[in-house]
Design a protein around this motif. Structure first.
Motif, short mmCIF file in Angstrom:
data_model
loop_
_atom_site.label_atom_id
_atom_site.label_comp_id
_atom_site.label_asym_id
_atom_site.label_seq_id
_atom_site.Cartn_x
_atom_site.Cartn_y
_atom_site.Cartn_z
N VAL A 1 0.85 -1.19 0.00
CA VAL A 1 0.00 0.00 0.00
C VAL A 1 0.88 1.24 0.00
CG1 VAL A 1 -1.72 1.32 1.30
CG2 VAL A 1 -1.87 -1.18 1.20
N ARG A 2 0.56 2.17 -0.88
CA ARG A 2 1.30 3.43 -0.95
C ARG A 2 0.35 4.59 -0.67
NH1 ARG A 2 6.32 2.89 -2.97
NH2 ARG A 2 6.85 0.91 -3.99
N ALA A 3 0.92 5.62 -0.03
CA ALA A 3 0.13 6.80 0.31
C ALA A 3 0.65 8.02 -0.44
CB ALA A 3 0.20 7.05 1.82
N SER A 4 -0.26 8.78 -1.03
CA SER A 4 0.14 10.01 -1.71
C SER A 4 0.33 11.12 -0.69
CB SER A 4 -0.94 10.41 -2.72
OG SER A 4 -2.12 10.84 -2.04
N GLU A 5 0.83 12.25 -1.14
CA GLU A 5 1.01 13.38 -0.24
C GLU A 5 -0.31 13.87 0.32
OE1 GLU A 5 3.20 16.42 -2.19
OE2 GLU A 5 5.05 15.24 -2.36
N ARG A 6 -1.40 13.61 -0.39
CA ARG A 6 -2.72 14.03 0.08
C ARG A 6 -3.40 12.97 0.94
NH1 ARG A 6 -6.08 16.09 -5.00
NH2 ARG A 6 -5.49 13.99 -5.73
N GLY A 7 -2.69 11.89 1.22
CA GLY A 7 -3.26 10.86 2.09
C GLY A 7 -4.20 9.92 1.37
N GLU A 8 -4.03 9.75 0.06
CA GLU A 8 -4.83 8.81 -0.70
C GLU A 8 -4.05 7.50 -0.83
OE1 GLU A 8 -5.30 11.14 -4.19
OE2 GLU A 8 -7.20 12.03 -3.52
N LEU A 9 -4.70 6.40 -0.51
CA LEU A 9 -4.03 5.10 -0.45
C LEU A 9 -4.35 4.26 -1.68
CD1 LEU A 9 -4.74 4.21 3.29
CD2 LEU A 9 -2.85 5.51 2.34
N THR A 10 -3.31 3.61 -2.18
CA THR A 10 -3.45 2.75 -3.35
C THR A 10 -2.67 1.46 -3.12
OG1 THR A 10 -3.66 4.66 -4.81
CG2 THR A 10 -3.11 2.54 -5.84
N GLY A 11 -3.29 0.34 -3.44
CA GLY A 11 -2.62 -0.95 -3.29
C GLY A 11 -3.60 -2.02 -2.86
N THR A 12 -3.07 -3.22 -2.64
CA THR A 12 -3.91 -4.34 -2.22
C THR A 12 -3.26 -5.08 -1.06
OG1 THR A 12 -2.87 -5.86 -3.81
CG2 THR A 12 -4.84 -4.68 -4.55
N THR B 1 -8.76 -3.89 -1.44
CA THR B 1 -8.29 -3.16 -2.61
C THR B 1 -8.50 -1.67 -2.40
OG1 THR B 1 -8.86 -5.02 -4.05
CG2 THR B 1 -8.48 -2.88 -5.10
N LEU B 2 -7.43 -0.90 -2.53
CA LEU B 2 -7.48 0.54 -2.35
C LEU B 2 -7.06 1.21 -3.66
CD1 LEU B 2 -5.61 0.58 1.08
CD2 LEU B 2 -8.07 0.78 0.75
N ASP B 3 -7.90 2.12 -4.14
CA ASP B 3 -7.64 2.81 -5.40
C ASP B 3 -7.85 4.30 -5.19
OD1 ASP B 3 -7.19 3.51 -8.00
OD2 ASP B 3 -9.04 2.65 -8.79
N GLY B 4 -6.84 4.93 -4.62
CA GLY B 4 -6.95 6.35 -4.30
C GLY B 4 -7.93 6.63 -3.18
N VAL B 5 -8.03 5.70 -2.24
CA VAL B 5 -8.99 5.82 -1.13
C VAL B 5 -8.45 6.79 -0.08
CG1 VAL B 5 -10.09 4.57 0.75
CG2 VAL B 5 -9.91 3.53 -1.52
N PRO B 6 -9.26 7.73 0.40
CA PRO B 6 -8.77 8.66 1.43
C PRO B 6 -8.50 7.94 2.74
CG PRO B 6 -11.14 8.93 1.09
CD PRO B 6 -10.66 8.02 0.01
N GLY B 7 -7.35 8.24 3.33
CA GLY B 7 -6.97 7.66 4.61
C GLY B 7 -6.77 8.75 5.65
N GLU B 8 -6.98 8.39 6.89
CA GLU B 8 -6.84 9.32 8.00
C GLU B 8 -5.66 8.85 8.86
OE1 GLU B 8 -9.60 10.94 11.73
OE2 GLU B 8 -10.36 9.46 10.31
N PRO B 9 -4.59 9.65 8.94
CA PRO B 9 -3.41 9.17 9.67
C PRO B 9 -3.69 8.98 11.15
CG PRO B 9 -3.18 11.49 9.12
CD PRO B 9 -4.41 11.01 8.42
N LEU B 10 -3.13 7.92 11.71
CA LEU B 10 -3.23 7.65 13.14
C LEU B 10 -1.88 7.97 13.76
CD1 LEU B 10 -5.25 6.42 15.27
CD2 LEU B 10 -3.93 4.32 15.04
#
Length: 356
Positions: A121-132, A179-188
């Motif tokens: 899983v990779r996170a963009s600078e905007r906190g969008e997650l992509t990967g499986t 499966t994550l395709d640019g899904v917004p994530g909230e950092p913990l």
């Protein structure tokens, strides 16, 4: 070290034993199939057992999970307490705690974890997650997923925003492929403590699931003892045979080793002490010894143990699943060795202090 349960831990333990014992019956589990028993889940939450973990700590949770393991009750109890309640309490922001904890306590918020980090899983600078993530236990029940990215940062993701393909695991843990395709994530956690948060949550999970394995093994052994005491061969109970007694004694000692190492790791976290190596020790015992015990439990049942519908077979499946979950024994041993060689203990004050 003093593992004597407090009054609160004892009360919660007895209540859990009663609920699991009354509701997680063989007939009920057979009817549920490979899914989760959400009626049992509601009963546990209504009794306040999820919320009680805030007061009884990780050691108290280990005691409760032993009772779940004894009955192999199919509920997301361990996952929600570890990846939800304890993780958010220790590392969540005040806003996250205020928004999530009440729902976790009453069962309307169910959290699972896509740990350990495997770089998928990779996170963009905007906190969008992509990967499986190929397999996430209890994903099919979850409202939220705790996901680590390739840099070991933890993100809370709403399950409704992610893709979930049902996957059948060895144990019936309502698992799915995430499966994550640019899904917004909230950092913990905060940027300065991302590594500490990940290490604490993973060590907490290893400790808690070792406690679950101790219960699985105790339940398997109890069934084997009952069977060998009533099953006769040549007019004598199987239990009088020395070979049977030795196998059962070895299984008992293995079960106690899992239990005491889980207790020690949990106690140290609750006391705010470093416990990373202790959690890995518990994980190693849960994997290596747990596998031996559930094989023994099934073997001592003879041909009966080969019946897929027999209750002891569930203990076998759970034991096999827990053997590999969060890293098998050899992986835990390698990680433990690396920590010892480098003189790094880690995982202590922040996580333990917040949860105590």
């Amino acid at each position: 070290m003093d593992f004597t349960p407090t009054e609160e831990q004892t009360d919660a333990h007895e209540l859990a034993a009663a609920i699991f014992g009354d509701l997680a019956t063989h007939e009920r589990l057979a009817a549920v199939g490979t899914g989760s028993d959400m009626e049992l889940w509601k009963a546990l939450c209504a009794a306040g057992l999820v919320g009680a973990v805030e007061d009884v700590g990780l050691l108290g949770l280990v005691l409760l999970l032993e009772e779940q393991g004894r009955t192999t009750a199919q509920v997301p109890f361990a996952a929600t307490c570890v990846y939800g309640l304890l993780a958010v309490t220790a590392h969540g922001s005040p806003q996250q705690r205020g928004r999530l904890l009440s729902g976790i306590r009453d069962g309307s918020v169910v959290v699972c974890g896509a740990l350990p980090a495997v770089g998928g899983v990779r996170a963009s600078e905007r906190g969008e997650l992509t990967g499986t993530v190929p397999l996430v236990p209890w994903l099919r029940d979850a409202t939220h997923v705790l996901v680590p990215d390739e840099r070991r940062r933890l993100w809370l993701v709403r399950a409704a925003d992610a893709g979930c393909e049902p996957v059948e695991s060895t144990a019936p843990w309502a698992a799915g492929r995430l499966t994550l395709d640019g899904v917004p994530g909230e950092p913990l956690g905060t940027p300065a403590a991302y590594d500490a948060a990940y290490d604490d949550v993973l060590a907490t999970a290893r400790t808690a699931f070792a406690g679950l394995q101790a219960g699985v093994c105790a339940g398997s052994l109890a069934r084997a003892v009952a069977h060998t005491n009533t099953r006769e061969q040549f007019g004598r109970p199987l239990a009088v045979k020395q070979g049977v007694q030795l196998r059962a004694a070895d299984a008992y000692m293995d079960t106690e080793a899992i239990r005491v190492t889980a207790y020690e790791a949990a106690w140290r976290r609750d006391q705010g002490l470093p416990y990373a190596t202790h959690a890995l020790t518990a994980a190693w015992w849960a994997s290596e010894a747990g596998l031996r015990v559930v094989h023994t439990g099934q073997h001592l049942h003879g041909g009966t143990g080969a019946d897929l519908e027999h209750p002891v077979h569930r203990h076998f499946l759970w034991g096999r699943q827990l053997d590999a979950y969060l890293g098998c024994g050899s992986e835990a041993l390698q990680e433990l060795g690396e920590l010892l060689v480098n003189g790094i203990e880690g995982t202590g004050e922040a996580g333990g202090g917040a949860a105590a």
